[in-house]
Design an enzyme around this catalytic site. Sequence first.
Site, PDB file in Angstrom:
ATOM      1  N   ARG A 121      33.014  29.517  13.537  1.00 17.06           N
ATOM      2  CA  ARG A 121      33.634  29.860  12.246  1.00 17.06           C
ATOM      3  C   ARG A 121      32.522  30.372  11.330  1.00 17.06           C
ATOM      4  O   ARG A 121      31.617  29.614  10.978  1.00 17.06           O
ATOM      5  CB  ARG A 121      34.306  28.613  11.670  1.00 17.06           C
ATOM      6  CG  ARG A 121      35.041  28.848  10.365  1.00 17.06           C
ATOM      7  CD  ARG A 121      35.683  27.554   9.872  1.00 17.06           C
ATOM      8  NE  ARG A 121      36.375  27.770   8.620  1.00 17.06           N
ATOM      9  CZ  ARG A 121      35.786  27.734   7.426  1.00 17.06           C
ATOM     10  NH1 ARG A 121      34.505  27.479   7.329  1.00 17.06           N
ATOM     11  NH2 ARG A 121      36.500  27.944   6.333  1.00 17.06           N
ATOM     12  N   LYS A 177      25.751  26.793   5.724  1.00 22.20           N
ATOM     13  CA  LYS A 177      25.810  25.422   5.217  1.00 22.20           C
ATOM     14  C   LYS A 177      24.428  24.880   4.861  1.00 22.20           C
ATOM     15  O   LYS A 177      23.405  25.456   5.215  1.00 22.20           O
ATOM     16  CB  LYS A 177      26.509  24.515   6.241  1.00 22.20           C
ATOM     17  CG  LYS A 177      28.029  24.765   6.239  1.00 22.20           C
ATOM     18  CD  LYS A 177      28.798  23.792   7.093  1.00 22.20           C
ATOM     19  CE  LYS A 177      30.296  24.100   6.970  1.00 22.20           C
ATOM     20  NZ  LYS A 177      31.092  23.367   7.939  1.00 22.20           N
TER      21      LYS A 177
HETATM   22  N1  HH2 Z   1      33.922  24.183   7.071  1.00 22.30           N
HETATM   23  C1  HH2 Z   1      34.424  24.488   5.865  1.00 22.30           C
HETATM   24  C2  HH2 Z   1      35.803  24.692   5.695  1.00 22.30           C
HETATM   25  N2  HH2 Z   1      36.643  24.616   6.745  1.00 22.30           N
HETATM   26  N3  HH2 Z   1      37.005  24.274   9.046  1.00 22.30           N
HETATM   27  C3  HH2 Z   1      36.531  23.980  10.263  1.00 22.30           C
HETATM   28  N4  HH2 Z   1      37.358  23.919  11.329  1.00 22.30           N
HETATM   29  N5  HH2 Z   1      35.186  23.747  10.473  1.00 22.30           N
HETATM   30  C4  HH2 Z   1      34.283  23.789   9.464  1.00 22.30           C
HETATM   31  O1  HH2 Z   1      33.079  23.532   9.691  1.00 22.30           O
HETATM   32  C5  HH2 Z   1      34.760  24.100   8.141  1.00 22.30           C
HETATM   33  C6  HH2 Z   1      36.156  24.333   7.972  1.00 22.30           C
HETATM   34  C7  HH2 Z   1      33.501  24.617   4.698  1.00 22.30           C
HETATM   35  O2  HH2 Z   1      32.974  25.910   4.614  1.00 22.30           O
HETATM   36  P1  HH2 Z   1      33.544  27.092   3.687  1.00 22.30           P
HETATM   37  O3  HH2 Z   1      34.970  27.408   3.991  1.00 22.30           O
HETATM   38  O4  HH2 Z   1      32.619  28.242   3.818  1.00 22.30           O
HETATM   39  O5  HH2 Z   1      33.391  26.532   2.204  1.00 22.30           O
HETATM   40  P2  HH2 Z   1      34.394  25.847   1.184  1.00 22.30           P
HETATM   41  O6  HH2 Z   1      34.971  24.632   1.836  1.00 22.30           O
HETATM   42  O7  HH2 Z   1      33.535  25.522  -0.014  1.00 22.30           O
HETATM   43  O8  HH2 Z   1      35.484  26.836   0.861  1.00 22.30           O
END
Ligand code: HH2
Length: 297
Positions: A256, A222
Site C-alpha cells: 500500500r 511512515k
Molecule cells: N496505513 C494507513 C491507513 N490505512 N491500511 C492498511 N491496510 N495498512 C496500512 O498500513 C494503513 C492502512 C495510514 O497511512 P495513510 O493512509 O497514508 O495516512 P492517514 O491514516 O493519516 O490518512
Amino acid sequence: MTPVLRCGTFELALDRPRVMGILNVTADSFSDGGRFLPQDRAIAHGLALAADGADLVDVGGESTRPGAEPVPEEIELARVMPVVRALVREGVAVSVDTMKPEVMRQALDAGCAMVNDVNAFRAGGAIAAVAPYGAGLCAMHMLGTPATMQADPRYDDVVREVRDYLLARARALQEAGVARSRIAIDPGFGFGKSHGHNAALLAGLREIAAAGYPVVAGLSRKRMIGEITGRPVEGRMAGSVAAALVAVQNGALIVRVHDVRETVDALKVLHALTPGPSPASGRGERKSPSPSGRGSG
Ligand code: HH2
C-alpha cells in the site's frame, strides 16, 4: 494454480506482487492531508494512480495517523462516496479504507472491489455489512485506537501476537460465511508499534504470510522511514520504495503506497534482476462483471 484474491468483479492474481495506491480524501492525513479534499482533484489523482499501475486505489475519508480524531459518518460518506462512484464508473478497482459499517455498505453497493479496515471488522455490524458481498476484505492489526495507539505499545512476541490476532479475525470473517479467497491480512505498521516492533514485523513477515492469506504491507512515508532516513514526510519516497521491496522480499503480496509509479518500476527491477516474484504492473483483471459487486460470499 495461481492464487487469487477475489475482489468483487475483479480478481487479483497473486503470481506477482500487487500495488494498492493511497488516495486520502481527508483534511489531516499525515502525508497528504487536505491535498485531495476537493473531489475533482481526488478523482483525478485516483485515475492517475490507476494509470501509473495501481491494481487497487484505496480511498479513505478518515485519517488514522497517531492522535487522529474520529470523523463523523456523514462527513466520511460525503468525502468518499462521490470519489468511489466516479472511480468505479471509470473501471478502477476501488478499495475503501474505513472502519464504519455504513460506509462499507454504501461503498460496496457502489461497486467497491475491496474493504480495507484498519480495525479488522471489529466494529459492531462490520462483518454483517461486508459478508453478503463478494468484495475483497483486508483485515489489519492495530493495538488500541488511532487516538492512543502510540502511547506505550507493548508485546511479548510482536510477530506471534499480530499473527494470532489476524488469524482470529480471518476466522471470524469465515465463520460469517466469507470465502477464504476474499481475505487479506496486514500487520499494520505504525499502528500501536514502536520502531523495534515495526522492524521485527518486517523481518518476520514470512511467518505471518505462512498462514496462507495474502499479506498487505503499508510502510509508505511512515515514521519508521523518517526515523531511518532522517527525512520529513515529503522526502520519504526513496525510503518508502526500498521498504516496499523489503516487504515483498519477505513475503508481502500487496504493498500500500503513495508513490505508485516508482514502486511499480522498483518491483519490475526486483523481478527482472532476482529470481522470485514477478513484477507488479497493470491493473487487476476483471472477471465476468456483476454490477452490484454482490457475490456468493
Ligand atoms: N496505513 C494507513 C491507513 N490505512 N491500511 C492498511 N491496510 N495498512 C496500512 O498500513 C494503513 C492502512 C495510514 O497511512 P495513510 O493512509 O497514508 O495516512 P492517514 O491514516 O493519516 O490518512
